[in-house]
Write a protein that holds these residues in place. Structure first.
Motif, short mmCIF file in Angstrom:
data_model
loop_
_atom_site.label_atom_id
_atom_site.label_comp_id
_atom_site.label_asym_id
_atom_site.label_seq_id
_atom_site.Cartn_x
_atom_site.Cartn_y
_atom_site.Cartn_z
N LYS A 19 0.78 -1.25 0.12
CA LYS A 19 -0.09 -0.11 -0.08
C LYS A 19 1.01 1.20 0.13
CE LYS A 19 -4.27 -1.71 0.48
NZ LYS A 19 -5.32 -1.06 -0.34
N CYS A 22 2.17 2.01 -3.38
CA CYS A 22 1.29 2.26 -4.59
C CYS A 22 1.05 0.94 -5.44
CB CYS A 22 1.61 3.57 -5.34
SG CYS A 22 1.54 5.20 -4.40
N TYR A 23 1.32 -0.18 -5.22
CA TYR A 23 1.16 -1.35 -5.78
C TYR A 23 -0.15 -1.59 -6.20
CZ TYR A 23 5.94 -2.78 -6.07
OH TYR A 23 7.36 -2.78 -6.18
N THR A 24 -0.51 -2.37 -7.61
CA THR A 24 -1.81 -2.79 -7.73
C THR A 24 -1.85 -4.38 -7.83
OG1 THR A 24 -1.98 -0.93 -9.32
CG2 THR A 24 -3.21 -2.88 -9.86
N CYS A 26 -2.69 -7.50 -9.44
CA CYS A 26 -3.44 -7.85 -10.92
C CYS A 26 -3.46 -9.29 -11.04
CB CYS A 26 -2.19 -7.58 -11.85
SG CYS A 26 -1.52 -5.67 -11.74
N ALA A 47 -5.66 -1.13 -6.59
CA ALA A 47 -5.23 -0.71 -5.51
C ALA A 47 -5.96 -1.12 -4.41
CB ALA A 47 -4.86 0.86 -5.90
N LEU A 161 3.02 -1.81 -10.12
CA LEU A 161 3.04 -0.46 -9.92
C LEU A 161 2.05 0.09 -10.63
CD1 LEU A 161 6.81 0.44 -9.29
CD2 LEU A 161 4.93 0.76 -7.60
N LYS A 162 0.85 0.55 -10.10
CA LYS A 162 -0.03 1.37 -10.74
C LYS A 162 -0.53 0.81 -12.16
CE LYS A 162 1.50 5.48 -8.52
NZ LYS A 162 1.85 6.86 -8.67
N PRO A 164 -3.75 -0.42 -14.16
CA PRO A 164 -5.05 -0.60 -13.94
C PRO A 164 -5.74 -1.62 -14.65
CG PRO A 164 -4.53 1.21 -15.13
CD PRO A 164 -3.16 0.74 -14.78
N THR A 167 -5.29 -2.81 -19.21
CA THR A 167 -4.02 -2.43 -19.52
C THR A 167 -3.60 -3.63 -20.50
OG1 THR A 167 -3.59 -1.09 -17.90
CG2 THR A 167 -1.59 -1.60 -18.94
#
Length: 209
Positions: A19, A22-24, A26, A47, A161-162, A164, A167
């Motif tokens: 957190k 800023c990891y996602t 997936c 996220a 990382l980020k 969404p 993608t």
């Protein structure tokens, strides 16, 4: 219709680190076409993950047209998304309209087909996940004629990382876990442990890469 369930459990210490950076979380779903077996779209990238996360899906699909596959871009449909099932065909006609699916008894049991009458374009698949249709695959090459898709219930899970939902990508960076569903195997639980490694919590086979 079978419902599949993926549980992702994250260690408390790792949850805080992910957190803060800023990891996602997936998820991607495998599809087989004329180029082989591939993952190439973030089916779900969130996220807003917690210690315990659950994802449910069924084999409910839609197909659509888009201009092209582009690494790093978000999927943007260029046609209506049309529901399709196994052993069915959708025609993308010369007016650029995706027609309703019709039965095609010549197809394999786990496949469906899109026939292109419009011009060089790419096609995508969306698959229902937690009650919403998200794009799960894009044909990475321009399609002329037709393409036969065979969605596979193999799932990859990883942190990025980020990154969404929707993608497009070509490969994976970092550690991931690959999970196989099907037959009697409808639920799998995987843990991201205190060392930042993926571990299966049940006896179902998986691959960590």
């Amino acid at each position: 219709m079978t419902t599949y369930t993926l549980n992702v459990v994250i260690d408390n210490k790792q949850l805080l680190l992910l957190k803060e950076n800023c990891y996602t979380l997936c998820i991607a779903k495998k599809v087989r076409d004329q180029l082989g077996d591939k993952y190439n779209v973030v089916w779900k990238g969130t996220a807003d993950f917690t210690q315990n996360n659950q994802f449910k899906w069924a084999e409910q699909y839609e197909v659509f047209a888009l201009k092209s596959f582009k690494i790093g871009a978000l999927v943007e449909a260029a046609s209506k998304k049309e529901p399709i099932g196994h052993k069915q065909e959708c025609i993308f006609n010369d007016s650029g309209v995706m027609e309703h699916a019709k039965a095609d008894p010549n197809l394999g049991d786990d496949t469906f087909k899109v026939t292109n009458q419009y011009g060089a374009t790419s096609f995508g698949i969306s698959t229902i996940l937690n009650g919403e249709h998200n794009t799960s695959y894009i044909s990475p090459v321009i399609i002329k004629g037709h393409v036969v898709f065979a969605p596979v219930n193999d799932i990859r899970v990883w942190f990025a990382l980020k990154l969404p939902t929707g993608t497009m990508f070509s490969d994976f960076t970092g550690e991931y876990v690959e999970l196989q569903f099907g037959g009697d195997k409808t639920t799998v639980t995987v843990c991201y442990d205190d060392l930042g490694s993926w571990k299966l919590k049940d006896s179902n086979p998986g691959v960590v890469g």
